[in-house]
Design a protein around this motif. Structure first.
Motif, PDB file in Angstrom:
ATOM      1  N   SER A   1       0.814  -1.219   0.000  1.00 22.90           N
ATOM      2  CA  SER A   1       0.000   0.000   0.000  1.00 22.90           C
ATOM      3  C   SER A   1       0.846   1.267   0.000  1.00 22.90           C
ATOM      4  N   VAL A   2       1.956   1.270   0.748  1.00 21.72           N
ATOM      5  CA  VAL A   2       2.789   2.470   0.801  1.00 21.72           C
ATOM      6  C   VAL A   2       3.458   2.710  -0.544  1.00 21.72           C
TER       7      VAL A   2
ATOM      8  N   LEU B   1       1.297   6.129  -7.296  1.00 19.50           N
ATOM      9  CA  LEU B   1       0.146   6.917  -7.746  1.00 19.50           C
ATOM     10  C   LEU B   1       0.420   8.418  -7.616  1.00 19.50           C
ATOM     11  N   ILE B   2       1.007   8.816  -6.488  1.00 21.99           N
ATOM     12  CA  ILE B   2       1.301  10.230  -6.278  1.00 21.99           C
ATOM     13  C   ILE B   2       2.359  10.703  -7.263  1.00 21.99           C
ATOM     14  N   GLN B   3       3.342   9.861  -7.543  1.00 21.70           N
ATOM     15  CA  GLN B   3       4.362  10.227  -8.530  1.00 21.70           C
ATOM     16  C   GLN B   3       3.739  10.426  -9.908  1.00 21.70           C
ATOM     17  N   ALA B   4       2.731   9.636 -10.241  1.00 19.00           N
ATOM     18  CA  ALA B   4       2.047   9.813 -11.528  1.00 19.00           C
ATOM     19  C   ALA B   4       1.358  11.173 -11.588  1.00 19.00           C
ATOM     20  N   VAL B   5       0.744  11.585 -10.483  1.00 18.75           N
ATOM     21  CA  VAL B   5       0.111  12.909 -10.437  1.00 18.75           C
ATOM     22  C   VAL B   5       1.160  14.005 -10.570  1.00 18.75           C
ATOM     23  N   VAL B   6       2.290  13.835  -9.880  1.00 12.97           N
ATOM     24  CA  VAL B   6       3.375  14.813  -9.982  1.00 12.97           C
ATOM     25  C   VAL B   6       3.841  14.942 -11.430  1.00 12.97           C
ATOM     26  N   GLY B   7       3.988  13.812 -12.112  1.00  8.95           N
ATOM     27  CA  GLY B   7       4.383  13.849 -13.521  1.00  8.95           C
ATOM     28  C   GLY B   7       3.362  14.569 -14.378  1.00  8.95           C
ATOM     29  N   ALA B   8       2.071  14.328 -14.092  1.00 16.78           N
ATOM     30  CA  ALA B   8       1.019  14.997 -14.850  1.00 16.78           C
ATOM     31  C   ALA B   8       1.119  16.509 -14.712  1.00 16.78           C
ATOM     32  N   ILE B   9       1.463  16.977 -13.518  1.00 19.82           N
ATOM     33  CA  ILE B   9       1.551  18.423 -13.287  1.00 19.82           C
ATOM     34  C   ILE B   9       2.828  18.984 -13.906  1.00 19.82           C
ATOM     35  N   MET B  10       3.958  18.340 -13.658  1.00 21.19           N
ATOM     36  CA  MET B  10       5.237  18.908 -14.107  1.00 21.19           C
ATOM     37  C   MET B  10       5.415  18.833 -15.622  1.00 21.19           C
TER      38      MET B  10
ATOM     39  N   GLY C   1       8.587  12.012   9.925  1.00 20.58           N
ATOM     40  CA  GLY C   1       8.314  10.920   9.012  1.00 20.58           C
ATOM     41  C   GLY C   1       7.668  11.415   7.720  1.00 20.58           C
ATOM     42  N   PRO C   2       7.372  10.509   6.784  1.00 24.48           N
ATOM     43  CA  PRO C   2       6.942  10.928   5.444  1.00 24.48           C
ATOM     44  C   PRO C   2       5.480  11.350   5.330  1.00 24.48           C
ATOM     45  N   ARG C   3       4.600  10.831   6.182  1.00 22.53           N
ATOM     46  CA  ARG C   3       3.163  11.014   5.967  1.00 22.53           C
ATOM     47  C   ARG C   3       2.738  12.484   5.957  1.00 22.53           C
ATOM     48  N   PRO C   4       3.141  13.290   6.952  1.00 19.82           N
ATOM     49  CA  PRO C   4       2.710  14.702   6.914  1.00 19.82           C
ATOM     50  C   PRO C   4       3.164  15.429   5.655  1.00 19.82           C
ATOM     51  N   LEU C   5       4.403  15.160   5.210  1.00 16.01           N
ATOM     52  CA  LEU C   5       4.891  15.813   3.998  1.00 16.01           C
ATOM     53  C   LEU C   5       4.071  15.398   2.783  1.00 16.01           C
ATOM     54  N   MET C   6       3.741  14.115   2.692  1.00  8.19           N
ATOM     55  CA  MET C   6       3.024  13.610   1.527  1.00  8.19           C
ATOM     56  C   MET C   6       1.568  14.082   1.499  1.00  8.19           C
TER      57      MET C   6
ATOM     58  N   VAL D   1      -5.316  13.052  -0.764  1.00  4.99           N
ATOM     59  CA  VAL D   1      -6.232  12.039  -0.225  1.00  4.99           C
ATOM     60  C   VAL D   1      -5.584  10.652  -0.287  1.00  4.99           C
ATOM     61  N   ILE D   2      -4.921  10.357  -1.397  1.00  4.69           N
ATOM     62  CA  ILE D   2      -4.203   9.084  -1.522  1.00  4.69           C
ATOM     63  C   ILE D   2      -3.168   8.944  -0.414  1.00  4.69           C
ATOM     64  N   ALA D   3      -2.420  10.015  -0.172  1.00  5.43           N
ATOM     65  CA  ALA D   3      -1.392   9.987   0.877  1.00  5.43           C
ATOM     66  C   ALA D   3      -2.026   9.760   2.246  1.00  5.43           C
ATOM     67  N   PHE D   4      -3.159  10.390   2.488  1.00  6.27           N
ATOM     68  CA  PHE D   4      -3.826  10.261   3.793  1.00  6.27           C
ATOM     69  C   PHE D   4      -4.196   8.812   4.077  1.00  6.27           C
TER      70      PHE D   4
END
Length: 483
Positions: free
Chosen positions: A265-266, A272-281, A329-334, A456-459
């Motif tokens: 899951s992590v 999934l989040i990296q795919a969104v980042v790619g879509a934006i950049m 840790g990573p969760r708050p940043l993500m 939301v995915i990160a949460f």
């Protein structure tokens, strides 16, 4: 000079060649962005063709990256590197001399295919050359920093070349990098490859490449209507081929993408989040460049420099993000990172045809930089949480692949939204610059919504303590991976 000192010096010169290669591969994602308005005028590109100049490279790169890694491991990393360099150089020269949109799109696709051989071969040779210890950490820090700066270098270099030479030099300049890479590679790099009996996952490579291509093409056709038979047909074909790819991967012994890498899951959330980042950049930021040049009338050089504000903010914010990662840790940043990005993207809703860069654009770029810094710092590590050493290469390749695939899909979706909005605005009597601005705003709104979904995915999916982030390989693990 002793043999040991000469050997050490050679390794660092080899790193310089490998880092240069990674820089070229990354900057080619953005270097043509600044040149597209000029290229569109000179060779008569349609808006759809203009999009595919970027999409062809990103899609071929992302779809073939895992196969490129397998070829490097099985066929030989230096051999793959050298062949990739030659092919990349030939495709770059062809693209620089192209006389039509179709020629340029095909050349960009071939560039992406050979880049998919170059990038994993270069990374694997860094791993082999610096197998463990402090030097390994330094080498990866240098390699990662150069790769991370590639997008900004591409924007500035593209602006300089387009302004003072021609858009064609944004492609032709690669030939000089290729010559340096071939000479350095021949003299400094050593051959290595994986041991044992290795088999290529040919059907997996075919189904994932065709599936992603059909999916992206389907989104491109959405410009003519989401309910058209062609749009629905290609989207369905793409989904079916990707489902077949997953079935194939679950049933063979040496899959292109072991499903155990993505079902966690992590890691799955990180991909999934990296795919969104790619879509934006790749997708959304392209329209900011169009706004600078086509609507505000900025020169290519000034347009490239205007975009660098985001990159500068990423570099300045990363140390603070690193400290926060070590503490919380990573969760708050993500979770927070995408929200900063969304705020920046939504702020672009205020752009106007006679807008002011400093009041309407710069604040949003700063927010994007802060948000991206919070994402970039933990993403690569999250992709490697709990991964066995033998899967580290494919996990790292997957995080890079999802970036470019996300960019391809995002750009197709944003282009469809942009085109629909522009057509509607022109039908309502708006002037051309107003219609273009409305189209750009629609792409930014969609991008902001995508970033909220990433939060939301990160949460729900991102977990892990700060102590979990760095994989703890011993020297035997490193040696086994390096073969």
């Amino acid at each position: 000079m002793s043999t040991a000192l000469r050997s050490s010096s050679t390794r660092w010169w080899a790193l310089a060649i490998l880092a240069l290669t990674e820089l070229v591969v990354v900057l080619d994602t953005t270097i043509v962005t600044i040149a597209l308005p000029q290229a569109q005028l000179e060779i008569g590109l349609s808006d759809v063709q203009r999009q595919w100049i970027v999409t062809a490279y990103a899609l071929a790169f992302g779809a073939l990256l895992l196969l490129g890694g397998r070829i490097a491991d099985y066929w030989g990393r230096k051999r793959t590197f050298m062949v990739g360099m030659i092919g990349f150089g030939i495709a770059s020269a062809w693209g620089g001399l192209a006389q039509s949109g179709l020629e340029l799109i095909i050349a960009r696709g071939i560039q992406g295919a050979f880049a998919a051989m170059l990038a994993p071969a270069a990374l694997a040779m860094v791993t082999v050359t610096f197998a463990h210890g402090k030097e390994r950490n330094i080498a990866f820090a240098i390699f990662g920093t150069v790769a991370g700066s590639g997008a900004a270098v591409g924007l500035v270099l593209g602006g300089v070349l387009t302004e003072f030479a021609s858009w064609r030099w944004c492609l032709l300049v690669n030939v000089f990098f290729v010559i340096a890479g071939l000479i350095g590679g021949a003299l400094l790099l050593k051959e290595s490859k994986a041991d044992g009996r290795n088999r290529y996952d040919v059907w997996g490579a075919i189904t994932v490449t065709l599936g992603l291509g059909a999916l992206v093409y389907g989104f491109t056709l959405a410009e003519h209507g989401w309910d058209s038979i062609d749009t629905i047909g290609f989207l369905a074909l793409g989904a079916g081929l990707l489902a077949l790819f997953i079935l194939i991967e679950s049933r063979i012994t040496q899959p292109l993408l072991p499903l155990r890498v993505i079902v966690n899951s992590v890691r799955g959330g990180a991909f999934l989040i990296q795919a969104v980042v790619g879509a934006i950049m790749i997708g959304s930021i392209l329209y900011l460049t169009f706004y600078f040049q086509i609507v505000l009338g900025m020169s290519p050089l000034i347009s490239g420099l205007a975009n660098v504000a985001m990159t500068a903010t990423i570099l300045l914010s990363s140390p603070f993000a690193t400290k926060a990662l070590n503490r919380f840790g990573p969760r708050p940043l993500m979770i927070l990172g995408p929200l900063f990005c969304a705020a920046g993207l939504f702020s672009f809703m205020g752009i106007t045809p006679d807008g002011n860069y400093f009041t309407q654009v710069l604040p949003g770029l700063i927010l994007l930089g802060i948000g991206f810094a919070q994402l970039f710092v933990p993403l690569q590590n999250l992709a490697l949480i709990g991964v066995d050493p033998e899967d580290a290469g494919v996990a790292s390749g997957t995080i890079n692949s999802t970036f470019h695939i996300g960019g391809s899909i995002g750009l197709a979706v944003f282009t469809a939204l942009y085109a629909g909005t522009v057509t509607s605005a022109l039908d309502d009597g708006a002037d051309q610059h107003t219609a273009f601005t409305d189209g750009y705003i629609s792409a930014f709104i969609a991008s902001g919504i995508a970033m909220i979904l990433a939060s939301v995915i990160a949460f729900f999916l991102i977990r892990g303590k700060k102590d979990d982030l760095m994989p703890t390989w011993d020297e035997d693990d490193a040696a086994a991976y390096a073969h």
